[in-house]
Design an enzyme around this catalytic site. Structure first.
Site, PDB file in Angstrom:
ATOM      1  CG  ASP A 158      -0.320  -0.129   2.527  1.00 51.98           C
ATOM      2  OD1 ASP A 158       0.726  -0.793   2.619  1.00 51.98           O
ATOM      3  OD2 ASP A 158      -0.855   0.429   3.511  1.00 51.98           O
ATOM      4  CG  HIS A 159       3.349   2.395   2.315  1.00 52.14           C
ATOM      5  ND1 HIS A 159       3.260   3.590   2.986  1.00 52.14           N
ATOM      6  CD2 HIS A 159       2.646   1.499   3.061  1.00 52.14           C
ATOM      7  CE1 HIS A 159       2.549   3.425   4.090  1.00 52.14           C
ATOM      8  NE2 HIS A 159       2.164   2.156   4.150  1.00 52.14           N
TER       9      HIS A 159
END
Length: 309
Positions: free
Chosen positions: A101-102
């Site tokens: 998610d980064h």
């Protein structure tokens, strides 16, 4: 090395969904200050709060991008719109850590601007990326970011000290709401002390709203983690005193969870197990508890005998 218990995503989705109604709504794009633009990753959910925060940092035409979200189509559209409407470019892409998610937006970012393929930085870099070293400095007009290696949530986790604003991009070590998941509690606690010693008042987290009193938030985090460590140790001491279990009065992880929370569902137990396992390994690393050989489920933990003075 600490034994890792698989993380129970399904339970946490259910557990955390209750707080979705208590967190503030954040605009997709926000000019937080004249130097910081926040663009949400479009991946809101109980594990990710309002979504991953990605930040464009600086005041000139060239900016630093911190994190890239999960790879949602809306994010690349939103970030491209900001870049084009404001006639700005990205000089550095800094990834706080490896979690999807980064880093998930990296392929879309490179597809949008292939020149960015040589500007991606991450500690323990993947193929084609450049390393971030502890203390490394990244500069653009209006922004100086200094990398601070802060493992615990992940081994490659980096925070970034923002000199012009006396602020810290905290990644996933400190969130705007609630608590983060920890991979290695011992490292995490050391990193929290390191971050607290920076004495920075403002935090830009990877999830959630801006942290206006970062020292207070970090004290809350440290207190919460220390309480859990003390609680687990007290349960093991009580076990020894009461002669529960076998041998040294040791307890399995399941029995410790039962002592702390009573009868709970298997899903709840699976969700609690990773963090409590980390608590036990930290106590073992501190030589306060020992364990008997065996599988993770059958391993018994006990308080180590104190040596006489």
């Amino acid at each position: 090395m600490a034994f890792r218990i698989p993380f129970a995503q399904d339970f946490w989705n259910e557990y955390l969904s209750g707080r979705e109604n208590t967190i503030p709504t954040l605009p997709v794009v926000t000019d937080i200050t004249e130097r910081v633009i926040r663009v949400l990753g479009g991946n809101a959910g109980p594990m990710r709060l309002q979504g991953t925060n990605t930040y464009l940092v600086g005041t000139g035409r060239s900016r630093i991008l911190v994190d890239t979200g999960q790879g949602m189509p809306s994010w690349i559209r939103d970030i491209a719109k900001v870049l084009e409407e404001r006639d700005i470019d990205i000089s550095y892409v800094l990834l706080t850590h490896w979690h999807g998610d980064h880093t998930g937006g990296v392929p879309d970012l490179i597809a949008y601007n292939p020149a960015l393929s040589s500007r991606i930085y991450k500690n323990r870099p993947d193929a084609g990326q450049k390393d971030i070293l502890d203390g490394q400095v990244f500069r653009v007009e209006g922004a100086t970011l200094r990398a601070v290696h802060t493992p615990g949530h992940a081994a490659d986790h980096m925070c970034f000290l923002f000199e012009e604003e006396n602020a810290l991009f905290t990644g996933d070590n400190v969130l705007g709401h609630g608590y983060s998941v920890v991979e290695d509690l011992g490292q995490y606690m050391n990193s929290m002390v390191q971050m607290a010693n920076l004495n920075l008042p403002l935090g830009y987290p990877a999830h959630g709203a801006v942290i206006d009193d970062l020292p207070d938030k970090m004290r809350e985090y440290i207190k919460h983690r220390e309480f859990r460590v003390q609680q687990v140790y007290a349960i093991l001491e009580e076990s020894r005193a009461a002669g529960q279990g076998r041998g040294r009065g040791g307890l399995t992880l399941h029995e410790i969870i039962l002592a702390m929370y009573g009868e709970i569902t298997d899903e709840v137990e699976k969700a609690l197990a990773p963090f409590l396992s980390q608590v036990l390994w930290k106590l073992a690393e501190d030589r306060k508890v020992g364990f008997e050989p065996g599988s993770a489920a059958k391993r018994r933990w006990y308080v180590r005998s104190r040596r006489p003075n």
